[in-house]
Design an enzyme around this catalytic site. Structure first.
Site, mmCIF file in Angstrom:
data_model
loop_
_atom_site.group_PDB
_atom_site.id
_atom_site.type_symbol
_atom_site.label_atom_id
_atom_site.label_comp_id
_atom_site.label_asym_id
_atom_site.label_seq_id
_atom_site.Cartn_x
_atom_site.Cartn_y
_atom_site.Cartn_z
ATOM 1 N N CYS A 151 3.349 8.090 1.735
ATOM 2 C CA CYS A 151 4.051 7.075 2.531
ATOM 3 C C CYS A 151 4.252 5.837 1.659
ATOM 4 O O CYS A 151 3.297 5.271 1.131
ATOM 5 C CB CYS A 151 3.199 6.762 3.756
ATOM 6 S SG CYS A 151 3.940 5.534 4.829
ATOM 7 N N CYS A 172 8.959 -7.774 6.639
ATOM 8 C CA CYS A 172 10.211 -7.248 7.192
ATOM 9 C C CYS A 172 10.829 -8.328 8.074
ATOM 10 O O CYS A 172 10.118 -9.044 8.771
ATOM 11 C CB CYS A 172 9.930 -5.993 8.023
ATOM 12 S SG CYS A 172 11.420 -5.243 8.717
ATOM 13 N N GLU A 217 0.826 -1.203 0.000
ATOM 14 C CA GLU A 217 0.000 0.000 0.000
ATOM 15 C C GLU A 217 0.854 1.245 0.000
ATOM 16 O O GLU A 217 1.954 1.268 0.536
ATOM 17 C CB GLU A 217 -0.874 0.031 1.251
ATOM 18 C CG GLU A 217 -1.991 -0.955 1.184
ATOM 19 C CD GLU A 217 -3.012 -0.698 2.260
ATOM 20 O OE1 GLU A 217 -3.958 -1.481 2.341
ATOM 21 O OE2 GLU A 217 -2.875 0.278 3.011
ATOM 22 N N CYS A 257 10.233 -6.263 15.011
ATOM 23 C CA CYS A 257 9.953 -5.390 16.153
ATOM 24 C C CYS A 257 8.646 -5.870 16.795
ATOM 25 O O CYS A 257 7.697 -6.211 16.086
ATOM 26 C CB CYS A 257 9.847 -3.936 15.712
ATOM 27 S SG CYS A 257 11.383 -3.367 14.951
ATOM 28 N N CYS A 317 5.095 -4.338 15.900
ATOM 29 C CA CYS A 317 4.857 -4.047 14.482
ATOM 30 C C CYS A 317 4.381 -5.312 13.783
ATOM 31 O O CYS A 317 5.065 -6.332 13.818
ATOM 32 C CB CYS A 317 6.161 -3.561 13.843
ATOM 33 S SG CYS A 317 6.054 -3.419 12.046
ATOM 34 N N CYS A 362 -1.991 5.194 10.422
ATOM 35 C CA CYS A 362 -0.832 4.455 10.870
ATOM 36 C C CYS A 362 -1.335 3.268 11.689
ATOM 37 O O CYS A 362 -2.091 3.435 12.623
ATOM 38 C CB CYS A 362 0.007 5.375 11.743
ATOM 39 S SG CYS A 362 1.504 4.638 12.314
HETATM 40 N N1 SAH Z 1 11.267 -0.158 9.019
HETATM 41 C C1 SAH Z 1 11.326 1.248 9.137
HETATM 42 C C2 SAH Z 1 10.232 1.976 8.388
HETATM 43 C C3 SAH Z 1 8.853 1.374 8.421
HETATM 44 S S1 SAH Z 1 8.012 1.381 9.940
HETATM 45 C C4 SAH Z 1 11.342 1.657 10.598
HETATM 46 O O1 SAH Z 1 11.147 0.798 11.454
HETATM 47 O O2 SAH Z 1 11.607 2.831 10.851
HETATM 48 C C5 SAH Z 1 7.474 3.082 10.036
HETATM 49 C C6 SAH Z 1 7.186 3.542 11.459
HETATM 50 O O3 SAH Z 1 5.945 2.967 11.972
HETATM 51 C C7 SAH Z 1 8.267 3.125 12.430
HETATM 52 O O4 SAH Z 1 8.621 4.183 13.290
HETATM 53 C C8 SAH Z 1 7.603 2.022 13.183
HETATM 54 O O5 SAH Z 1 8.213 1.816 14.407
HETATM 55 C C9 SAH Z 1 6.179 2.512 13.296
HETATM 56 N N2 SAH Z 1 5.230 1.458 13.679
HETATM 57 C C10 SAH Z 1 5.330 0.127 13.463
HETATM 58 N N3 SAH Z 1 4.263 -0.526 13.983
HETATM 59 C C11 SAH Z 1 3.476 0.402 14.552
HETATM 60 C C12 SAH Z 1 2.216 0.359 15.232
HETATM 61 N N4 SAH Z 1 1.574 -0.785 15.405
HETATM 62 N N5 SAH Z 1 1.679 1.516 15.663
HETATM 63 C C13 SAH Z 1 2.313 2.682 15.440
HETATM 64 N N6 SAH Z 1 3.496 2.799 14.804
HETATM 65 C C14 SAH Z 1 4.082 1.670 14.366
HETATM 66 FE FE1 SF4 Z 2 10.491 -3.799 10.250
HETATM 67 FE FE2 SF4 Z 2 8.280 -2.980 11.492
HETATM 68 FE FE3 SF4 Z 2 10.627 -2.995 12.783
HETATM 69 FE FE4 SF4 Z 2 10.189 -1.184 10.819
HETATM 70 S S1 SF4 Z 2 9.091 -1.312 12.778
HETATM 71 S S2 SF4 Z 2 12.041 -2.459 11.151
HETATM 72 S S3 SF4 Z 2 8.923 -2.415 9.434
HETATM 73 S S4 SF4 Z 2 9.562 -4.796 12.008
#
Ligand code: SAH
Ligand code: SF4
Length: 376
Positions: free
Chosen positions: A110, A117, A97, A121, A124, A347
């Protein structure tokens, strides 16, 4: 995918130097490179027959050996607040998306860099889903191409254009798909293509230090770093790559990146607010102390829950109290607004789809974070 499309070079993802190289390699003049880049990215043309400043012979030749093939838009949705979302199918059948968020003085797109990935994390859902595929440069810049095209507004005119900012904050870790991401960003900045300012193209990373050090050598876009915790103990848990590259090492790498820029810019720290995990006043004070060691802004992101997650979002009052501590200490600290939630584009509501379900640990995948799969 047809056999011919595999054999043809997709010109969409070629940077200006690579496009020039391509034309030289087929015995044409170098300046054809700039012509093609303009046709594609500034005029949105994919059909060689419409490229009227190329000879008929060259157009015929290009039809045989090349193509301009963006991802296929399978869904487009508009939110009441102006947010627009696209679901795009990439090679292999997976879907990613892109989301456009208009604000008073800008329009931000975005963009995703990977399907899934590998960095896992804990908050996420892209991470929970695992890694599926790196997007090609064509698939990354294709998201910009299609978004710009859907608004039908001029690319060159900075007053009228729809997309003024791009953030690599969709699905995936951009630094783990290095060359395609750098190539796509180069087209975003390129005068003959989208001519965006380097301050308006942002790469967001969770902190892949060796690649960030490499990035400093090849580009000067804006940098966002997903911090989410003020201490190594907590960050190890939330952002596992911290175990490899802890905060002190990451900060040195960010300082190096900022030091390589020709102007005085800061890094933006993203900090997702997780109830009872990283949102106490004490943690705000620790974060404030840490943030004083580097030129930065802090963006607090309310956590967007997804099915199966153990986390909850911090209360509004908690987020504002956390922000207040940072502001009182003289930091620039903002809270990210939720936009487009009526079309699942906020988000945490961005959903892609993986074609090969055997590679998935759950049925959900996302850009930033996932809730619902879309095309049902
Ligand atoms: N991988 C990169 C970019 C993609 S994630 C990174 O981690 O920076 C983009 C942003 O969304 C990151 O700051 C990530 O930590 C945040 N994010 C991931 N999951 C989320 C969630 N469930 N709620 C809010 N922000 C989230
Ligand atoms: Fe990957 Fe999600 Fe961590 Fe970004 S926040 S590095 S997309 S696992």
């Amino acid at each position: 995918m047809t056999e011919t499309s595999v054999e043809r070079v997709n010109l969409l993802g070629l940077t200006l130097p690579k496009m020039e190289e391509f034309f030289l390699s087929i015995g044409e003049k170098k300046f054809r490179g700039a012509q093609l880049v303009k046709w594609i990215h500034q005029r949105g043309v994919t059909d060689f027959d419409q490229m009227t400043n190329l000879s008929k012979t060259l157009r015929e030749r290009l039809k045989e050996i090349a193509e301009v093939r963006p991802p296929i838009v399978t869904f487009q949705g508009d939110s009441g607040d102006g947010t627009r979302k696209w679901l795009m199918e990439v090679d292999g059948g997976s879907k990613v998306e892109a989301v456009y968020i208009p604000e008073d003085d800008r329009g931000t797109l975005c963009v995703s860099s990977q399907v899934g990935c590998s960095l896992d994390c804990s908050f996420c859902s892209t991470g929970k889903q695992g890694f599926n595929k790196n997007l090609t440069a064509a698939e990354i810049i294709g998201q910009v191409f299609l978004a710009v095209k859907s608004f039908g507004l001029p690319v060159k005119d900075s007053q009228k254009r729809a997309v003024t900012n791009v953030v690599m904050m969709g699905m995936g870790e951009p630094l783990l798909n290095f060359e395609p991401v750098v190539d796509a960003m180069s087209l975003m900045l390129e005068d003959q293509a989208y001519c965006l300012s380097k301050r308006r193209v942002t790469l967001s990373t969770s902190g892949v230090v060796p690649h960030l050090n490499e990035l400093a050598k090849v580009t000067d876009v804006a940098l966002a770093v997903s911090l989410h915790a003020p201490t190594d103990a907590l960050r190890d848990e939330l952002v596992p790559i911290n175990r490899k590259y802890p905060i002190a090492v990451l900060f040195d790498s960010i300082r190096n990146y900022l030091g390589c820029l020709s102007d005085k810019r800061s890094v933006t720290f993203e900090y997702t607010m997780l109830k009872g995990v990283n949102d106490s006043d004490d943690q705000a004070r620790e974060l404030s102390k840490l943030a004083k060691t580097i030129r930065c802004k802090i963006n607090l992101i309310p956590f967007n829950p997804f099915p199966g997650t153990q986390y909850e979002v911090s209360s509004r009052n908690r987020i504002y109290s956390f922000q207040r501590i940072l502001l009182n200490d003289g930091h620039v600290a903002t809270v990210r607004k939720t936009r487009g939630d009526d079309i699942d584009a906020a988000c945490g509501q961005l959903a892609g789809q993986v074609a090969d379900k055997t590679k998935r640990s759950s049925r959900y995948i996302q850009m930033r974070d996932v809730t619902e799969p879309l095309a049902h």
